[in-house]
Write an enzyme that holds these catalytic residues in place. Structure first.
Site, PDB file in Angstrom:
ATOM      1  N   ASP A 169       0.853  -1.187   0.000  1.00  0.00           N
ATOM      2  CA  ASP A 169       0.000   0.000   0.000  1.00  0.00           C
ATOM      3  C   ASP A 169       0.891   1.240   0.000  1.00  0.00           C
ATOM      4  O   ASP A 169       2.045   1.194   0.429  1.00  0.00           O
ATOM      5  CB  ASP A 169      -0.965   0.006   1.197  1.00  0.00           C
ATOM      6  CG  ASP A 169      -0.275  -0.040   2.548  1.00  0.00           C
ATOM      7  OD1 ASP A 169       0.825  -0.638   2.639  1.00  0.00           O
ATOM      8  OD2 ASP A 169      -0.810   0.511   3.532  1.00  0.00           O
ATOM      9  N   GLU A 214      -0.044  -0.860   5.910  1.00  0.00           N
ATOM     10  CA  GLU A 214       1.069  -0.348   6.702  1.00  0.00           C
ATOM     11  C   GLU A 214       0.950   1.162   6.831  1.00  0.00           C
ATOM     12  O   GLU A 214       1.219   1.738   7.864  1.00  0.00           O
ATOM     13  CB  GLU A 214       2.414  -0.710   6.061  1.00  0.00           C
ATOM     14  CG  GLU A 214       3.601  -0.644   7.025  1.00  0.00           C
ATOM     15  CD  GLU A 214       4.164   0.763   7.201  1.00  0.00           C
ATOM     16  OE1 GLU A 214       4.814   1.009   8.224  1.00  0.00           O
ATOM     17  OE2 GLU A 214       3.964   1.613   6.310  1.00  0.00           O
TER      18      GLU A 214
HETATM   19 ZN   LIG Z   1       6.823   2.119   4.234  1.00  0.00          ZN
END
Ligand SMILES: [Zn+2]
Length: 385
Positions: free
Chosen positions: A75, A140
Site C-alpha cells: 500500500d 502499513e
Molecule cells: Zn513504508
C-alpha cells in the site's frame, strides 16, 4: 511468467494505484509472479467492524528450516496534488536514472529488488537448505489493524516458524548503505482531560479552573528526564502535541481542559511503566487542586531491540562490500511493522533511501535498486550457505 529485472517489476507494481487500504489488484499480481517461481501463496483478507477489509499475502517456498522471511507493504500513501507531479504518480517514468512514481522507494522498489534477488538465487541454486517466505501487507500506511498484526496472529496459530525476518522499509536517510535498523522505539499517545467546575471569572472561588491544574500537570510531565538514552537508543522523549481549552465566552471559567502528548520511549521503559508513572502525577496534582481527570492511552508499539548477532554482522558486511559504506546499527525514526513481527522472529530492517518517501515526485535511483538486489541476493546466498 518470467521476472525481468527490478526496475521493470517496480514499474509494474507502481502501476497499481494501491492507495491504502485499497489493493487495486496488486496482491494478486505479485502472488502470480511468486507462484511462477515456485512459491505457495496465500492471500489473507482481514476485516474489522470499524475498518475496511485489507488484503495481505503470505508466500513460502520450501518446507524445511530455517525459514528466512522478507516483510514489506504494497500500500502507498495518497499522491497529493496531481498537478505538482512531473509525471502521473501511478504511471512511472525514468528520468535522469531515477524511477519516479508513488511507492518507488516506500516500498514497491525494495519488494521488486527482493523478488528479483530470490529469482536469481533460485536459478543459481536448485536446492536450498531451508525456506524463503514473504509477508506483504496492504495496511502499513493506514491504521495497521488488518495488516501485519493479523498476519502475525495467523502465522502463530498455524505454528509457522520464522527464523529471521528482513523488513525492506527505506532505512537509509541519504545514501544506500548508511543505516540498518535493529530495533525501534516504542510510541505511546495520551489524551488527558482535566475536569474542574465552570463558573464566572469574577467569582473564581465558586469555580475550579481546570486550566490551572492542566498547566501544572503539563509543566511537570514536560520536565521529566526519563533516561539518558542507551548504547542503542536515543533518550526517551515526551512531546505535548495539543492543548485544547474550549471556551466561547470571556467571562467564563471553563469546566474542562484537554491535552494530548506523545512519548517515544526506549527499552528502559514499557508502556505499562510509563502509564503508572504518569497516572501518579495526574492523581497527585488533580487531588491537590480538587479536580478530576480522565486519561486515554493508545500504544502504537513497545520498544524493542534485536541484539546484533551473526546474521546482523553478515548483513552489515554485505552492505559495506556493495555500497562501500559501513551501515550504522540504529533504532531511530518512527515505528514500523517490525513491532508486530518481532513477536515471532528476530527482525532487522534494510531497504532504500527514504529521502523522497511520501513526497511529490517520490523517486528511487536505478543504481540503488540494482545495488539493493545485489545486497539481497548476497544475504540469501550467505544465509543458506
Ligand atoms: Zn513504508
Amino acid at each position: 511468467m518470467p521476472i525481468y529485472n527490478e526496475t521493470t517489476l517496480a514499474k509494474e507494481l507502481i502501476r497499481f494505484p494501491s492507495i491504502t487500504p485499497i489493493d487495486a489488484g496488486v496482491m494478486k499480481f505479485l502472488s502470480k509472479k511468486l507462484t511462477a517461481i515456485g512459491f505457495k501463496c496465500k492471500i489473507l483478507e482481514f476485516k474489522d467492524k470499524n475498518s475496511k477489509p485489507v488484503k495481505n499475502l503470505y508466500a513460502r517456498l520450501g518446507n524445511s528450516r530455517p525459514n528466512f522471511m522478507f516483510a514489506g507493504h504494497l500500500d502507498v500513501v495518497p499522491p497529493g496534488n496531481l498537478k505538482d507531479w512531473t509525471t502521473k504518480p501511478f504511471n512511472p517514468v525514468i528520468k535522469k536514472d531515477h524511477l519516479i512514481g508513488r511507492g518507488a522507494n516506500d516500498m514497491k522498489g525494495a519488494i521488486a529488488s527482493w523478488v528479483v534477488a530470490v529469482n536469481n538465487f533460485l536459478s543459481n541454486n536448485d536446492k536450498i537448505k531451508g525456506s524463503i517466505s514473504l509477508l506483504i501487507t496492504g495496511d502499513e500506511e493506514g491504521v495497521a489493524i488488518n495488516g501485519t498484526k493479523k498476519v502475525v496472529d495467523y502465522l502463530k496459530k498455524k505454528k509457522e516458524k520464522i527464523n529471521f525476518c528482513l523488513v525492506g522499509e527505506p532505512t537509509n536517510p541519504n545514501k544506500l548503505g548508511e543505516m540498518i535498523k535493529i530495533g525501534r522505539r516504542g510510541s505511546l499517545n495520551a489524551e488527558l482531560t482535566v475536569i474542574g467546575t465552570q463558573g464566572h471569572v469574577a467569582y473564581p472561588h465558586r469555580a475550579n479552573n481546570p486550566s490551572t491544574t492542566m498547566i501544572k500537570i503539563l509543566n511537570k510531565i514536560n520536565k521529566i528526564k526519563f533516561d539518558k538514552g542507551t548504547k542503542n537508543f536515543q533518550p526517551t522523549n515526551l512531546e505535548i502535541t495539543k492543548i485544547d481549552i474550549d471556551n466561547t465566552a470571556d467571562n467564563i471559567i471553563p469546566g474542562i481542559a484537554k491535552a494530548t502528548f506523545n512519548i517515544r520511549f526506549n527499552n528502559k521503559h514499557s508502556s505499562f511503566s510509563l502509564k503508572n508513572r504518569l497516572n501518579k502525577i495526574f492523581k497527585k496534582v488533580t487531588k491537590k487542586n480538587k479536580s478530576n481527570f480522565k486519561i486515554n492511552y493508545r500504544i502504537s508499539g513497545e520498544a524493542f531491540l534485536t541484539k546484533p548477532n551473526e546474521t546482523t554482522y553478515m548483513i552489515q558486511n554485505i552492505i559495506k562490500k556493495i555500497t562501500k559504506i559501513k551501515p550504522q546499527l540504529s533504532t531511530t525514526g518512527g515505528t514500523s511493522d517490525a513491532r508486530f513481527i518481532r513477536k515471532i522472529a528476530p527482525c532487522l530492517e534494510f531497504g532504500l533511501v527514504g529521502k523522497t518517501m511520501h513526497k511529490i515526485d517520490e523517486a528511487v535511483s536505478i543504481s540503488d535498486l540494482k545495488k539493493l538486489t545485489k545486497i539481497y541476493y548476497n544475504i540469501l546466498e550467505n544465509y543458506f550457505k
